[in-house]
Design an enzyme around this catalytic site. Structure first.
Site, PDB file in Angstrom:
ATOM      1  N   ILE A 169     -10.805  -8.357   2.330  1.00  0.00           N
ATOM      2  CA  ILE A 169     -12.103  -7.801   1.892  1.00  0.00           C
ATOM      3  C   ILE A 169     -11.993  -7.285   0.452  1.00  0.00           C
ATOM      4  CG2 ILE A 169     -13.926  -6.128   2.400  1.00  0.00           C
ATOM      5  CD1 ILE A 169     -12.884  -5.913   5.235  1.00  0.00           C
ATOM      6  N   LYS A 219       0.815  -1.230   0.000  1.00  0.00           N
ATOM      7  CA  LYS A 219       0.000   0.000   0.000  1.00  0.00           C
ATOM      8  C   LYS A 219       0.841   1.269   0.000  1.00  0.00           C
ATOM      9  CE  LYS A 219      -0.036  -2.036   4.268  1.00  0.00           C
ATOM     10  NZ  LYS A 219      -0.552  -3.234   4.893  1.00  0.00           N
ATOM     11  N   ASP A 221      -0.473   4.323   7.551  1.00  0.00           N
ATOM     12  CA  ASP A 221      -0.918   3.146   6.798  1.00  0.00           C
ATOM     13  C   ASP A 221      -2.364   3.350   6.313  1.00  0.00           C
ATOM     14  OD1 ASP A 221      -0.543   0.124   6.157  1.00  0.00           O
ATOM     15  OD2 ASP A 221      -2.445   0.228   7.239  1.00  0.00           O
ATOM     16  N   LYS A 270      -3.778   3.733   2.312  1.00  0.00           N
ATOM     17  CA  LYS A 270      -4.836   2.924   1.693  1.00  0.00           C
ATOM     18  C   LYS A 270      -5.958   3.821   1.162  1.00  0.00           C
ATOM     19  CE  LYS A 270      -3.907  -0.972   4.724  1.00  0.00           C
ATOM     20  NZ  LYS A 270      -4.182  -1.544   6.047  1.00  0.00           N
ATOM     21  N   GLU A 326      -5.603  -5.800  -4.774  1.00  0.00           N
ATOM     22  CA  GLU A 326      -6.711  -5.937  -3.821  1.00  0.00           C
ATOM     23  C   GLU A 326      -6.207  -6.120  -2.385  1.00  0.00           C
ATOM     24  OE1 GLU A 326     -10.399  -6.064  -4.832  1.00  0.00           O
ATOM     25  OE2 GLU A 326     -10.025  -5.292  -2.836  1.00  0.00           O
ATOM     26  N   GLU A 338       3.688  -3.755  14.302  1.00  0.00           N
ATOM     27  CA  GLU A 338       5.122  -3.869  14.015  1.00  0.00           C
ATOM     28  C   GLU A 338       5.924  -3.455  15.245  1.00  0.00           C
ATOM     29  OE1 GLU A 338       6.271  -4.534  10.830  1.00  0.00           O
ATOM     30  OE2 GLU A 338       4.225  -4.714  10.081  1.00  0.00           O
TER      31      GLU A 338
END
Ligand SMILES: NC(=O)c1ccc[n+]([C@@H]2O[C@H](COP(=O)([O-])OP(=O)(O)OC[C@H]3O[C@@H](n4cnc5c(N)ncnc54)[C@H](OP(=O)(O)O)[C@@H]3O)[C@@H](O)[C@H]2O)c1
Length: 418
Positions: A130, A99, A195, A199, A123, A184
């Site tokens: 999902i 991403k 993050d 996305k 995806e 992480e």
């Protein structure tokens, strides 16, 4: 047209996702896809697969004419971009889960797909298991997509769930998430919202045809949320989640942001706990639809990669319909947000910049207010992320008719009612 193309795969990365894919491919012989070679970084690591499969030389895969699909699941975004762009230029289709790389290089990747005519599918990069990208791309192909609201980061959702359900404070919940492998060792990317906003950039492209860099989206993570905020939420019978949201406005533009938000119990996102992800799509006539599933993990992520590989058998490509075949939507900052702000010291809160205040609790050690503020104020200023301040959107945060509400308030004041 060629159907059910024979796929020969070159795989980059054999970590959580790569090894998961290796196992999943072995269990799906009907796919008729052959894994020819795997490129990794460290040749000394022990692998649960035949040694003959591995190389550290990326060109072995990228220059092999028999390999027609490159699957890139490595953890280095810069190297990933080099691999993905070279693969497309070398006439190979590509599946990626990165991403960060996609968000940072979206425009170049769009151009490369157009130039080469090859397919790049990702995806797994959005909500792992999902299937949200292909649904936005294929199903919601009209002007009726009113809003999309999602929990797209499993680590932060795990931490918030523990703060709520077990009363842990932020640090305790983070340590637990790290011990269980949901966060992480350096959790900054997840915790501070990077993050999620990464996305959100490409989900906005598939939902509304918007291309924007992550730094141009209003966002924050959950690092400032206090146990006291969770207590206030409980008192209001609500929860707090890190929510990515995009809403079509009356002016035809789209307001988009990624911020912590109060969620009412009846909201489908209240159901999304621990490391799970969820997406609520609101569209004309269909009302609300809710997608729910695992947002991380070896097999859930590999399943989305597998589905992309499978789609390549019939030459599936993202058409980016909202971008190329419709008039793409624009982002707007011309909107107001109803926010909750908790703080230690009033001096750091510019009360005069709020349109109005609806709640004010100054007695407690940890003080808070609820008020309406312009989107631009939050986009342009940083006071709300400083001095131990915590800003959380209310459950229905977007307000468009602020002037009308102000006038109504004024006339009630003049009539002596307020
Ligand atoms: N884990 C998830 O649940 C999840 C979910 C959705 C998306 N993703 C994305 O999927 C990607 C992979 O994640 P992961 O969790 O599988 O990572 P990971 O477990 O840390 O594995 C990374 C793999 O990449 C290899 N690698 C790193 N740099 C490389 C290079 N330059 N050339 C070749 N191989 C290289 C590493 O090689 P060595 O083994 O030799 O070190 C390792 O096998 C990331 O982009 C991540 O954001 C992950």
């Amino acid at each position: 047209m060629e159907t059910h193309k024979q796929l020969t795969i070159g795989l980059f990365g054999f970590g959580v996702v790569g090894e998961g894919l290796y196992k999943v491919l072995q269990q799906t012989p009907s796919l008729n896809a052959k894994l020819k070679m795997v490129c990794i970084r460290n040749p000394e690591k022990k692998r649960n697969a035949p040694a003959s499969l591995f190389t550290t030389d990326k060109d072995v895969l990228l220059n092999d004419p028999e390999i027609n699909v490159i699957v890139e699941v490595i953890d280095d975004a810069d190297a990933a971009f080099q691999i993905v762009s070279t693969a497309l230029k070398n006439d190979k289709d590509v599946v990626s889960a990165s991403k960060k790389m996609i968000a940072e290089h979206l425009l170049e990747l769009l151009e490369l797909q157009q130039q080469t005519g090859r397919s790049l599918l990702y995806e797994a990069a959005a909500c792992a298991s999902i299937p949200v990208i292909r649904n936005l791309e294929e199903y919601y192909d009209n002007d009726l997509l009113h809003s999309i609201k999602a929990i797209v980061n499993g680590s932060t959702n795990y931490i918030l769930t523990k703060m709520f359900e077990e009363g842990l404070d932020f640090k305790q919940a983070l340590i637990q998430a790290q011990q269980l492998g949901f966060a992480e060792s350096n959790p900054k990317l997840d915790i501070e919202g990077y993050d999620a906003v990464n996305k959100w950039t490409f989900l906005l492209t598939h939902a509304y045809g918007i291309t924007v860099s992550p730094s141009n989206i209003l966002f924050n993570g959950i690092q400032d949320i206090k146990a006291g905020d969770a207590t206030v939420a409980r008192e209001k019978n609500q929860q707090i989640k890190l929510v990515a949201q995009a809403k079509k406005l009356q002016n035809g533009k789209v307001a988009a942001f990624v911020l912590p938000q109060f969620i009412k119990q009846e909201d489908p996102l209240a159901f999304v706990k621990n490391e799970y992800n969820g997406v609520v799509i609101e569209s004309g006539f269909a009302d609300k639809q809710f997608f729910y599933g695992k947002g991380a993990g070896s097999f859930p992520t590999a399943s989305a990669v597998l589905s992309d590989i499978s789609a390549l058998r019939y030459q599936y490509k993202y058409e980016y319909k909202k971008l190329y075949h419709h008039v793409p939507h624009e982002l707007s900052t011309d909107v107001f947000l109803r926010v909750y702000v908790s703080f230690d010291d009033l001096r750091f809160i510019p009360r005069e910049r709020f349109e109005w205040l609806e709640e004010w609790h100054a007695q407690e050690e940890r003080k808070y207010l609820v008020g309406v503020i312009s989107f631009s104020e939050l986009k342009d200023q940083t006071w709300w992320k400083e001095n131990n301040t915590s800003l959380i959107l209310t459950a229905e945060p977007v307000i468009e008719d602020v002037e009308i509400r102000k006038l109504k308030k004024k006339s009630l004041e003049l009539a002596g009612i307020l």
